[in-house]
Each structure stands twice: as structure tokens, then as C-alpha cells.
Design an enzyme around this catalytic site. Structure first.
Site, PDB file in Angstrom:
ATOM      1  N   ASN A  46       0.941  -1.003  -0.012  1.00 55.30           N
ATOM      2  CA  ASN A  46       0.007   0.017   0.122  1.00 55.30           C
ATOM      3  C   ASN A  46       0.935   1.245  -0.234  1.00 55.30           C
ATOM      4  O   ASN A  46       1.367   1.602   1.045  1.00 55.30           O
ATOM      5  CB  ASN A  46      -0.850  -0.134   1.293  1.00 55.30           C
ATOM      6  N   LYS A  63       0.200   4.154  -0.132  1.00 55.98           N
ATOM      7  CA  LYS A  63      -0.442   5.334   0.554  1.00 55.98           C
ATOM      8  C   LYS A  63      -0.285   6.576  -0.412  1.00 55.98           C
ATOM      9  O   LYS A  63      -0.328   6.734  -1.641  1.00 55.98           O
ATOM     10  CB  LYS A  63       0.034   5.490   1.822  1.00 55.98           C
ATOM     11  N   HIS A 100      -9.338   1.272   5.246  1.00 57.83           N
ATOM     12  CA  HIS A 100      -8.387   1.362   5.741  1.00 57.83           C
ATOM     13  C   HIS A 100      -8.035   2.463   6.979  1.00 57.83           C
ATOM     14  O   HIS A 100      -8.975   3.316   6.956  1.00 57.83           O
ATOM     15  CB  HIS A 100      -7.097   1.934   4.942  1.00 57.83           C
ATOM     16  N   GLU A 130      -6.619   4.879   8.185  1.00 52.70           N
ATOM     17  CA  GLU A 130      -6.326   5.896   7.759  1.00 52.70           C
ATOM     18  C   GLU A 130      -7.510   6.819   7.033  1.00 52.70           C
ATOM     19  O   GLU A 130      -7.695   7.927   7.396  1.00 52.70           O
ATOM     20  CB  GLU A 130      -5.043   6.154   6.918  1.00 52.70           C
ATOM     21  N   GLU A 175      -5.314  -4.944  10.835  1.00 54.43           N
ATOM     22  CA  GLU A 175      -4.233  -4.135  11.153  1.00 54.43           C
ATOM     23  C   GLU A 175      -4.485  -3.024  12.543  1.00 54.43           C
ATOM     24  O   GLU A 175      -5.292  -2.161  12.329  1.00 54.43           O
ATOM     25  CB  GLU A 175      -4.065  -2.849   9.904  1.00 54.43           C
ATOM     26  N   GLY A 206       2.956   2.067  10.834  1.00 54.37           N
ATOM     27  CA  GLY A 206       4.077   3.132  10.701  1.00 54.37           C
ATOM     28  C   GLY A 206       4.736   3.423  12.003  1.00 54.37           C
ATOM     29  O   GLY A 206       5.291   4.480  12.075  1.00 54.37           O
ATOM     30  N   SER A 211       3.371  -2.499  10.315  1.00 53.73           N
ATOM     31  CA  SER A 211       5.053  -2.532  10.777  1.00 53.73           C
ATOM     32  C   SER A 211       5.715  -3.824  10.223  1.00 53.73           C
ATOM     33  O   SER A 211       6.732  -4.270  10.733  1.00 53.73           O
ATOM     34  CB  SER A 211       5.415  -2.091  12.173  1.00 53.73           C
TER      35      SER A 211
HETATM   36  P1  PGA Z   1       3.132   0.039   7.728  1.00 54.48           P
HETATM   37  O1  PGA Z   1       1.668   0.349   7.242  1.00 54.48           O
HETATM   38  O2  PGA Z   1       3.542  -1.189   6.996  1.00 54.48           O
HETATM   39  O3  PGA Z   1       3.707   1.427   7.254  1.00 54.48           O
HETATM   40  O4  PGA Z   1       2.934   0.143   9.203  1.00 54.48           O
HETATM   41  C1  PGA Z   1       0.553  -0.665   6.938  1.00 54.48           C
HETATM   42  C2  PGA Z   1      -0.499   0.093   6.356  1.00 54.48           C
HETATM   43  O5  PGA Z   1      -1.171   0.918   6.747  1.00 54.48           O
HETATM   44  O6  PGA Z   1      -1.290  -0.943   5.585  1.00 54.48           O
END
Ligand code: PGA
Length: 246
Positions: free
Chosen positions: A13, A15, A99, A101, A169, A175, A208
Site C-alpha cells: 500500500n 498510500k 483502511h 487512515e 491492522e 507506521g 510495521s
Molecule cells: P506500515 O503500514 O507497514 O507502514 O505500518 C501498514 C498499512 O497501513 O497498511
């Protein structure tokens, strides 16, 4: 419960990252995957602006293309939005919906996520439906309940193992460099599996994931792949994660 293990899926992803110059990373990734094929399906979800050039870059290689969101309507007066049909038309096979976010930054409810997943199915796309608790909910012992509600409210009746992937997640792991313990992941994935009552559903872990922890995380029971953010941007990092399946 239907049994038979699904083929794992490792999804990147991007983003809100990536310019045309970063298509070089995809060239590099294709070459690496050609040299050493992992025993999983592969997917990249770039920002909307890179879907078309990335489709060209990927050609007929086995890496699938997906988007990070879609609107629930087919077309119309929705400035700034993109429909699932448009994504399919541009060469996407998958779309991420719900997601954390988007749930946080755009106030997306599980009901809206369900409508988006339904739209994905209508357009012939596989919906990757994201669920996961925030840290306060985990600390309060409410993680299962939160994920239960998200599953109940976000999964449309059209969802089946062929057109839907679940991504667990935990928001506090995204992150941050922190991950739940393998035991915690196993517990949550086992719980989600029970809820789905079909062993063919893929349940991805996200938060992560990187080359140094991927093998351990992917070895956990009922983890059928990963949804990777930061470590999907550079071919060398993403390729390191794929080693978990080589
Ligand atoms: P990350 O994000 O691997 O940077 O922790 C995962 C995600 O939000 O899909």
C-alpha cells in the site's frame, strides 16, 4: 467450516507516496520477482495517479494492481472521487476499503466501508477490508469486540473468499515499528477466522511488517499474507518481505 488453505497474498500500500520517477521501483521489483518467485500472490496499490503508468509497467507479469479506496456509486456528481468501475477499467483487480487512515482522516464508518466493498464486488474487484483496534481499545481489553463490530458492519452480503480479503491492522502498529506478539496475532486471526466460518478467506496482517519480521509474522497460524505500507515503497525492502515465501 470449509477447509483448504488459501494462497497467501502480500500487498503493498503506497498510500500518498510515489511520483512517476518511482516507477523504477516497480521495474526493479518485477526483475527481482522474476529471478526468485515467491509462493504467494503479489499486489501493489499505488495512488490513483500512478495506476495507469504502473499497469503499463507491470504488463502481463503476475503482480496485480489495486487501488487504496473507491466511491460506492458507479458514476455521477462526486467531485474528487473515483468509482470501482473506473478502477477496474484502469486495470485494477483489487481495492483496499476501510483502511484505518480513511476511517480516521475521512470519518468513514463501517456502513460506508460496507457500501464500498459492495461496489468493489459489483465492479468485479476483490475488496481488501481493513479492521483493527486503536491502542486504547487494546489496553482496555476491547480489541476483539471492536474488530467484531467492524467485521459485522463492514462485510457486505456479497462477500465471499473469492472477492474479499480481510486485513487485520492494529492501528497502533501502523507506521510505528511496533507489532503485536505472534501470540496476540494468532489469537486475533483465529478469532476472525471463526467469524468468517470459511478457511478459504485470506486474513492478512498489517502494521510495521518489514524484511526482518516478515518470516516470523507470516508463520503465525491463520496469517495468509501481509498488507505492507512503508516497506513496500522500495523494491529492495518489499523483496525482503517476499523472502518469507521463498
Ligand atoms: P506500515 O503500514 O507497514 O507502514 O505500518 C501498514 C498499512 O497501513 O497498511
Amino acid at each position: 467450516m470449509t477447509t483448504s488453505k488459501p494462497v497467501p497474498l502480500v500487498a503493498g500500500n503506497w498510500k500518498m507516496n510515489g511520483l512517476y520517477a518511482d516507477l523504477d521501483q516497480i521495474k526493479d521489483l518485477v526483475a527481482r520477482v522474476d529471478r526468485a518467485r515467491p509462493s504467494c500472490e503479489l499486489l501493489i496499490c499505488p495512488p490513483f495517479t500512478l495506476i495507469t503508468p504502473m499497469a503499463e509497467e507491470l504488463g502481463d507479469c503476475e503482480i496485480a494492481l489495486g487501488a487504496q479506496d473507491c466511491h460506492f456509486k458507479i458514476a455521477g456528481a462526486h467531485t474528487g472521487d473515483v468509482s470501482a468501475e473506473m478502477l477496474a477499467d484502469a486495470g485494477c483487480r483489487f481495492v483496499i476499503v476501510g483502511h484505518s487512515e480513511r476511517r480516521a482522516d475521512h470519518n468513514e464508518s463501517s456502513r460506508l466501508v460496507r457500501a464500498k466493498a459492495e461496489a468493489a464486488h459489483r465492479a468485479g474487484l476483490v475488496a481488501i477490508i481493513c479492521v483493527g483496534e486503536i491502542e486504547a481499545e487494546r489496553d482496555a481489553g476491547e480489541a476483539w469486540e471492536v474488530v467484531d463490530h467492524q467485521l459485522t458492519d463492514s462485510l457486505p452480503d456479497t462477500a465471499g473468499a473469492g472477492n474479499t480479503v480481510i486485513a487485520y491492522e492494529p492501528v497502533w502498529a501502523i507506521g510505528t515499528g511496533r507489532t503485536p506478539t505472534p501470540d496476540d496475532i494468532q489469537e486475533m486471526h483465529g478469532h476472525i477466522r471463526q467469524r468468517l466460518a470459511d478457511a478459504r478467506f485470506r486474513i492478512l496482517y498489517g502494521g510495521s511488517v518489514k524484511a526482518t519480521n516478515a518470516a516470523d509474522l507470516m508463520a503465525v497460524d491463520n496469517v495468509d499474507g501481509a498488507l505492507v505500507g512503508g516497506a513496500s515503497l522500495k523494491a529492495i525492502d518489499f523483496d525482503g518481505i517476499l523472502d518469507a515465501y521463498r
